[in-house]
Write an enzyme that holds these catalytic residues in place. Structure first.
Site, PDB file in Angstrom:
ATOM      1  N   HIS A 269      -4.322   6.729  -2.031  1.00  9.71           N
ATOM      2  CA  HIS A 269      -3.787   7.926  -2.556  1.00  9.71           C
ATOM      3  C   HIS A 269      -4.559   9.173  -2.147  1.00  9.71           C
ATOM      4  O   HIS A 269      -5.667   9.370  -2.767  1.00  9.71           O
ATOM      5  CB  HIS A 269      -3.482   7.712  -4.114  1.00  9.71           C
ATOM      6  CG  HIS A 269      -3.034   6.705  -4.509  1.00  9.71           C
ATOM      7  ND1 HIS A 269      -1.680   6.423  -4.899  1.00  9.71           N
ATOM      8  CD2 HIS A 269      -3.679   5.088  -4.419  1.00  9.71           C
ATOM      9  CE1 HIS A 269      -1.322   5.238  -5.309  1.00  9.71           C
ATOM     10  NE2 HIS A 269      -2.499   4.445  -5.000  1.00  9.71           N
ATOM     11  N   PHE A 270      -4.125   9.856  -1.242  1.00  6.61           N
ATOM     12  CA  PHE A 270      -4.860  10.925  -0.780  1.00  6.61           C
ATOM     13  C   PHE A 270      -4.518  12.273  -1.348  1.00  6.61           C
ATOM     14  O   PHE A 270      -4.929  13.411  -1.010  1.00  6.61           O
ATOM     15  CB  PHE A 270      -4.959  10.988   0.859  1.00  6.61           C
ATOM     16  CG  PHE A 270      -5.850   9.937   1.348  1.00  6.61           C
ATOM     17  CD1 PHE A 270      -6.692   9.328   0.497  1.00  6.61           C
ATOM     18  CD2 PHE A 270      -5.937   9.918   2.894  1.00  6.61           C
ATOM     19  CE1 PHE A 270      -7.663   8.352   1.221  1.00  6.61           C
ATOM     20  CE2 PHE A 270      -6.819   8.889   3.177  1.00  6.61           C
ATOM     21  CZ  PHE A 270      -7.414   8.011   2.525  1.00  6.61           C
ATOM     22  N   ARG A 271      -3.369  12.389  -2.350  1.00  5.98           N
ATOM     23  CA  ARG A 271      -2.994  13.649  -3.165  1.00  5.98           C
ATOM     24  C   ARG A 271      -2.822  14.743  -2.785  1.00  5.98           C
ATOM     25  O   ARG A 271      -2.519  15.725  -3.176  1.00  5.98           O
ATOM     26  CB  ARG A 271      -4.385  13.877  -4.130  1.00  5.98           C
ATOM     27  CG  ARG A 271      -5.242  12.559  -4.651  1.00  5.98           C
ATOM     28  CD  ARG A 271      -4.526  11.971  -5.635  1.00  5.98           C
ATOM     29  NE  ARG A 271      -5.016  11.207  -6.624  1.00  5.98           N
ATOM     30  CZ  ARG A 271      -4.616   9.945  -7.244  1.00  5.98           C
ATOM     31  NH1 ARG A 271      -3.198   9.788  -7.011  1.00  5.98           N
ATOM     32  NH2 ARG A 271      -5.294   9.280  -7.994  1.00  5.98           N
TER      33      ARG A 271
ATOM     34  N   HIS B 135       3.731  -2.077  -6.813  1.00 12.08           N
ATOM     35  CA  HIS B 135       2.784  -2.155  -7.704  1.00 12.08           C
ATOM     36  C   HIS B 135       3.584  -3.064  -8.686  1.00 12.08           C
ATOM     37  O   HIS B 135       4.542  -2.481  -9.395  1.00 12.08           O
ATOM     38  CB  HIS B 135       2.688  -0.695  -8.244  1.00 12.08           C
ATOM     39  CG  HIS B 135       1.496  -0.574  -9.377  1.00 12.08           C
ATOM     40  ND1 HIS B 135       0.464   0.112  -9.301  1.00 12.08           N
ATOM     41  CD2 HIS B 135       1.304  -1.112 -10.595  1.00 12.08           C
ATOM     42  CE1 HIS B 135      -0.087  -0.079 -10.529  1.00 12.08           C
ATOM     43  NE2 HIS B 135       0.552  -0.952 -11.215  1.00 12.08           N
TER      44      HIS B 135
ATOM     45  N   ASP C 161      -6.795   0.783  -2.587  1.00 12.40           N
ATOM     46  CA  ASP C 161      -6.189   1.637  -3.639  1.00 12.40           C
ATOM     47  C   ASP C 161      -7.055   3.033  -3.907  1.00 12.40           C
ATOM     48  O   ASP C 161      -6.935   3.180  -5.172  1.00 12.40           O
ATOM     49  CB  ASP C 161      -5.828   0.852  -4.830  1.00 12.40           C
ATOM     50  CG  ASP C 161      -4.857   1.352  -5.832  1.00 12.40           C
ATOM     51  OD1 ASP C 161      -4.255   2.358  -5.443  1.00 12.40           O
ATOM     52  OD2 ASP C 161      -4.790   0.922  -6.955  1.00 12.40           O
TER      53      ASP C 161
HETATM   54  O1  DOR Z   1      -4.999   3.187 -11.011  1.00 13.96           O
HETATM   55  C1  DOR Z   1      -4.191   3.511 -10.305  1.00 13.96           C
HETATM   56  N1  DOR Z   1      -4.196   4.743  -9.995  1.00 13.96           N
HETATM   57  N2  DOR Z   1      -3.406   2.621  -9.774  1.00 13.96           N
HETATM   58  C2  DOR Z   1      -2.356   3.064  -8.894  1.00 13.96           C
HETATM   59  O2  DOR Z   1      -1.560   2.202  -8.481  1.00 13.96           O
HETATM   60  C3  DOR Z   1      -2.091   4.411  -8.808  1.00 13.96           C
HETATM   61  C4  DOR Z   1      -3.445   5.352  -8.861  1.00 13.96           C
HETATM   62  C5  DOR Z   1      -3.296   6.799  -8.915  1.00 13.96           C
HETATM   63  O3  DOR Z   1      -2.476   7.197  -7.806  1.00 13.96           O
HETATM   64  O4  DOR Z   1      -3.964   7.454  -9.479  1.00 13.96           O
END
Ligand code: DOR
Length: 440
Positions: A60-62, A174, A298
């Protein structure tokens, strides 16, 4: 430009041996080159292992929208340092990656800011079936069958049936059951300690949702990859005899358990939640005996300020992309697994699962995505030296043996450890990953 990497202990698909690898531009052109083959640059890698670059298929690179936590430039630099030459990124950005147009916008963003190779999933919503059917430049569809960071959630049975039956891209999910989480919230809703997170998102929540997804995949004969398996019970469902289903585990579910909440608090608050020491052991066993084939991080950064909010406000997620290879190589150094297994879990298997073209192995014709590792080097993870934008690691203070020391992306050296100091060449971007789409 020709680069000769000589005297390296090369982890090939079928053997590990000392060899000379010749790269021309972005491609591996020889794997048993002569020691004096002509080249513009010669790297003497005696005593070091040469691995195919890692492929992290869950990050997750936001970017766009949540760039105060992370962005493609910081995250991809962290990848280069960690030996990760390709990533597949999740759709829970802001806006979400749930249309072909947004997918294209993300690809354009990455073409101007990612130092390593990139690919992006398209996210499922209750009403974007046509987008899922039309998406092409993507490894596959991500479904949040349980809610997590962001608002992407599809847990209505009819919608899930349609996604599995009317799309052809591979699906990953997920898996945490919303109804179970809701029930648990009634029971544990007044708890204010972060350990309650593992009671709310408990073993049953994970198991019910994973079983539900497997059932969908089997009935619709749809290629399916289970993300972040966290329990022994889910591992016991694998390998599924249909052969349609693959699975992965993340370092935090291998290395942390509920006993660590006391020491690390919300830093290890994750979805799925971390579980028990017995689950750690079962997940390791499933990796070692081949039921789980992929290790991915993740990587899900939040700022330390966000993480320091009291439970339950503190968000779920932790960064890992920069240290995942070292964490696993440290296990090699400790005798728990072999370097060949690590290459299998972190490079060859993700390339196979997502049908990535020319990735995941050191072979003539493969892309020159390479990482040199020093199995003798011991270093301590330090928040002060993290490249990820959030600048912390739940493994801060941990000493590991076995580290990446040099990384090439498409034949371009992006990272080198020079006198123990990281040096980056960030003058070129990575490339869009291409897929040998094999829809079942
Ligand atoms: O803990 C998590 N955070 N699990 C996820 O699947 C998504 C992730 C996030 O994007 O913060």
């Amino acid at each position: 430009m020709k680069i000769l990497i000589k005297n390296a202990t090369v982890v090939f698909p079928d053997q590990t041996c000392v060899s000379n690898v010749l790269v021309e531009n972005s491609t591996i052109v020889a794997v048993d080159a002569a020691e004096h083959a002509r080249a513009d640059m010669v790297v003497n890698a005696r005593g070091l292992h040469l691995l195919p670059g890692l492929i992290d298929d869950q990050v997750h690179f936001r970017e766009p929208g949540l760039t105060h936590k992370e962005d493609l430039a910081h995250a991809s630099k962290a990848c280069a340092k960690g030996g990760v030459t390709s990533f597949l990124e999740m759709p829970n950005t802001n806006p979400t990656t749930t249309t072909v147009q947004r997918l294209q916008e993300k690809l354009e963003l990455a073409s101007r800011s990612s130092f390593v190779n990139y690919g992006f999933y398209i996210g499922a919503t209750p009403n974007n079936l046509v987008e899922l059917q039309n998406a092409k430049r993507t490894p596959g569809i991500k479904i949040f069958i349980g809610s997590s960071t962001g608002d992407l959630l599809v847990d209505d049975q009819d919608t899930l049936e349609r996604i599995f039956s009317e799309t052809s891209l591979p699906i990953c999910a997920h898996c945490e059951d919303e109804a179970t989480i809701r029930d648990n919230l009634v029971r544990y809703g007044d708890r204010t300690d972060v350990a309650a997170h593992s009671l709310v998102r408990d073993h049953r929540a994970a198991m019910i949702a994973t079983q539900r997804a497997i059932d969908l995949a089997v009935r619709h004969q749809h290629r399916f990859h289970i993300l972040h398996v966290s329990t022994a019970a889910e591992a016991a469902l694998l390998p599924h005899p249909s052969g349609l289903i693959t699975a992965e585990v993340c370092p935090h579910h291998l290395f942390f358990n509920i006993d660590d909440y006391e020491r690390l608090g919300a830093l290890i608050k994750m979805n799925p939640s971390i579980k028990t020491a017995a689950d750690n052991a079962a997940l390791w066993q499933a990796l070692l005996d081949g039921r789980i084939t992929v290790v991915a991080t993740d990587h899900a950064p939040h700022t330390l300020e966000e993480k320091q909010q009291p439970y339950p406000a503190c968000p779920s997620g932790l960064p890992a992309v920069e240290n995942s290879l070292a964490l696993m190589l440290n296990q090699v150094a400790g005798g728990r697994c072999t370097i060949e297994q690590v290459v299998g879990w972190m490079s060859a298997a993700p390339a196979q699962v997502w049908q990535l073209d020319k990735k995941g192995s050191i072979e003539v014709g493969s892309d020159a995505d390479l990482v040199l590792v020093d199995m003798q080097l011991s270093q301590t993870i330090d928040n002060a030296h993290q490249e990820t934008k959030c600048r912390w690691s739940p493994w801060h203070g941990q000493q590991l043996t076995g580290w990446p020391v040099r990384t090439w992306v498409m034949g371009h050296e992006v990272f080198r450890l020079d006198d123990l100091k990281p040096r980056f060449d960030t003058s070129r971007w990575g490339s869009e990953i291409s897929y040998r789409l094999a829809a079942v």
